[in-house]
Design a protein around this motif. Structure first.
Motif, PDB file in Angstrom:
ATOM      1  N   THR A  19       0.749  -1.066  -0.180  1.00 16.20           N
ATOM      2  CA  THR A  19       0.149   0.089  -0.007  1.00 16.20           C
ATOM      3  C   THR A  19       0.835   1.186   0.067  1.00 16.20           C
ATOM      4  N   SER A  20       2.159   1.295   0.410  1.00 13.12           N
ATOM      5  CA  SER A  20       3.047   2.250   0.175  1.00 13.12           C
ATOM      6  C   SER A  20       4.361   1.965  -0.460  1.00 13.12           C
ATOM      7  N   GLY A  21       5.113   2.980  -0.685  1.00 15.84           N
ATOM      8  CA  GLY A  21       6.429   2.968  -0.923  1.00 15.84           C
ATOM      9  C   GLY A  21       6.890   1.991  -2.285  1.00 15.84           C
ATOM     10  N   GLY A 188      19.722   0.633  -1.518  1.00 12.01           N
ATOM     11  CA  GLY A 188      20.198   1.543  -0.524  1.00 12.01           C
ATOM     12  C   GLY A 188      19.099   2.435  -0.020  1.00 12.01           C
ATOM     13  N   LEU A 189      19.372   3.504   0.192  1.00 15.16           N
ATOM     14  CA  LEU A 189      18.124   4.576   0.618  1.00 15.16           C
ATOM     15  C   LEU A 189      17.290   4.760  -0.430  1.00 15.16           C
ATOM     16  N   VAL A 190      16.077   4.629  -0.151  1.00 11.22           N
ATOM     17  CA  VAL A 190      14.816   4.774  -1.121  1.00 11.22           C
ATOM     18  C   VAL A 190      13.929   5.804  -0.536  1.00 11.22           C
ATOM     19  N   ASP A 191      13.498   6.602  -1.294  1.00 13.45           N
ATOM     20  CA  ASP A 191      12.489   7.894  -0.571  1.00 13.45           C
ATOM     21  C   ASP A 191      11.190   7.334  -0.675  1.00 13.45           C
ATOM     22  N   THR A 192      10.683   6.855   0.580  1.00 14.13           N
ATOM     23  CA  THR A 192       9.381   6.321   0.837  1.00 14.13           C
ATOM     24  C   THR A 192       8.992   6.787   2.108  1.00 14.13           C
ATOM     25  N   PRO A 193       7.907   6.574   2.729  1.00 11.60           N
ATOM     26  CA  PRO A 193       7.424   6.987   3.860  1.00 11.60           C
ATOM     27  C   PRO A 193       8.232   6.452   5.093  1.00 11.60           C
ATOM     28  N   TRP A 198      14.374  10.692   7.230  1.00 13.97           N
ATOM     29  CA  TRP A 198      15.933  10.393   7.512  1.00 13.97           C
ATOM     30  C   TRP A 198      16.902  11.275   6.478  1.00 13.97           C
ATOM     31  N   ASP A 199      16.884  12.558   6.889  1.00 15.78           N
ATOM     32  CA  ASP A 199      17.471  13.685   6.097  1.00 15.78           C
ATOM     33  C   ASP A 199      18.993  13.583   6.207  1.00 15.78           C
ATOM     34  N   SER A 214      19.508   9.629  -3.598  1.00 16.52           N
ATOM     35  CA  SER A 214      18.728   8.370  -3.091  1.00 16.52           C
ATOM     36  C   SER A 214      18.099   8.073  -4.145  1.00 16.52           C
ATOM     37  N   ALA A 215      17.323   6.695  -4.236  1.00 12.62           N
ATOM     38  CA  ALA A 215      16.465   6.016  -5.087  1.00 12.62           C
ATOM     39  C   ALA A 215      15.214   6.557  -5.036  1.00 12.62           C
ATOM     40  N   THR A 216      14.393   6.407  -5.936  1.00 12.15           N
ATOM     41  CA  THR A 216      12.653   6.594  -6.001  1.00 12.15           C
ATOM     42  C   THR A 216      12.227   5.187  -6.062  1.00 12.15           C
ATOM     43  N   PRO A 217      10.998   4.918  -5.397  1.00 15.67           N
ATOM     44  CA  PRO A 217      10.482   3.735  -5.462  1.00 15.67           C
ATOM     45  C   PRO A 217      10.318   3.064  -6.860  1.00 15.67           C
ATOM     46  N   GLN A 218      10.347   4.017  -7.797  1.00 17.57           N
ATOM     47  CA  GLN A 218      10.231   3.441  -9.247  1.00 17.57           C
ATOM     48  C   GLN A 218      11.459   3.067  -9.624  1.00 17.57           C
TER      49      GLN A 218
END
Ligand SMILES: NC(=O)c1ccc[n+]([C@@H]2O[C@H](COP(=O)([O-])OP(=O)(O)OC[C@H]3O[C@@H](n4cnc5c(N)ncnc54)[C@H](OP(=O)(O)O)[C@@H]3O)[C@@H](O)[C@H]2O)c1
Length: 248
Positions: A19-21, A188-193, A198-199, A214-218
């Motif tokens: 449902t997320s990320g 590695g780091l992915v931008d999700t909720p 985690w700035d 950082s990575a996107t979920p896509q």
């Protein structure tokens, strides 16, 4: 399954925690390519229903993968509804942020909670899905983490759970061949909720990672889609980290 690109049209794909990320991005991309998606989450039931109703031929099955009896009920419901299962994507996971030097905070209850979701419940799902995946000549795709490979991650128990999942991936790739392929991605780091506050880590990626972000979920879902469609690939653990693993 031949050597041609594995078709996704009409494939039935379970994605835990979708449902997320990253899970949501995979559901959307794989649906666009013609797959039927079984969406899952332990909370956010309305969100899950809404997403499944937006994706053609898709279904929402709510419930935590850690619930007693959930794995058998979940897979049974998928088989009753679709009559087959082609891909199990193990994406649902949990963590607790604990500095690696703070050994006391990484107590046994924390280890148990994290391993319960990331390893034990995940293996349970694999166990129940395996006979159906053998029948469909299907596959398992585990969402691991760079933390399972490099000395990094939100806590030592989390990193160790992802290392365990990575080894389970290689063991199962041998054990379930030739019928079932088993691979993993290690982002590695992915931008999700999950990582929205985690700035400092995000800034570190921008500063240090060769690809400077950082990575996107896509980004993750594109890789997962490629792995699923690569018929000669099994036992692969593919890092997706903008090159971060090269520098620390
Ligand atoms: N974000 C990153 O930087 C990163 C990096 C490396 C690896 N990963 C891995 O990527 C995967 C997805 O992470 P994300 O960043 O996309 O997280 P997210 O945005 O927080 O999404 C997590 C999803 O999993 C569901 N979920 C959590 N616990 C569950 C359970 N016990 N049973 C069923 N569903 C559950 C959540 O819904 P509910 O809360 O409603 O259950 C949600 O749909 C995880 O395996 C994580 O370890 C993430």
């Amino acid at each position: 399954m031949g050597t041609a690109q594995t078709p996704l049209h009409d494939a039935v794909i379970v994605i835990t925690g979708s449902t997320s990320g990253i899970g949501r991005a995979m559901a959307q991309e794989l649906s666009t390519l013609g797959a039927s998606i079984i969406v899952n989450s332990s909370n956010h039931h309305d969100e899950g229903q809404r997403l499944a109703s937006e994706l053609p031929h898709s279904l929402y099955v709510g419930g935590s993968i850690t619930e007693e009896g959930f794995a058998s009920h979940f897979i049974e419901e998928v088989i009753q509804h679709y009559g087959r299962l082609d891909v199990l994507i193990n994406n649902a996971a949990t963590t607790k942020v604990i500095p690696h030097r703070d050994l006391l905070q990484a107590d046994r209850a924390t280890w148990r909670t994290i391993f319960e979701t990331n390893v034990f419940a995940t293996f349970d799902l694999i166990t129940h899905a395996a006979p159906h995946l053998k029948e469909s000549k299907g596959q398992i795709l585990n969402v691991a983490s760079l933390a399972g490979i490099r000395p990094t991650g939100s806590s030592i128990p989390y990193a160790a759970s992802k290392a365990a999942l990575i080894h389970v991936t290689t063991l199962l790739a041998a054990a379930l061949a030739p019928e079932v392929r088993v691979n993993a991605v290690a982002p590695g780091l992915v931008d999700t909720p999950w990582t929205e506050d985690w700035d400092a880590v995000r800034a570190q990626y921008q500063r240090t990672a060769p690809l400077q972000r950082s990575a996107t979920p896509q980004d993750v879902s594109h890789l997962v889609t490629a792995l699923i469609q690569t018929p000669y690939l099994t036992g692969a653990i593919v890092p997706l980290d903008g090159g971060m693993g090269l520098v620390r």
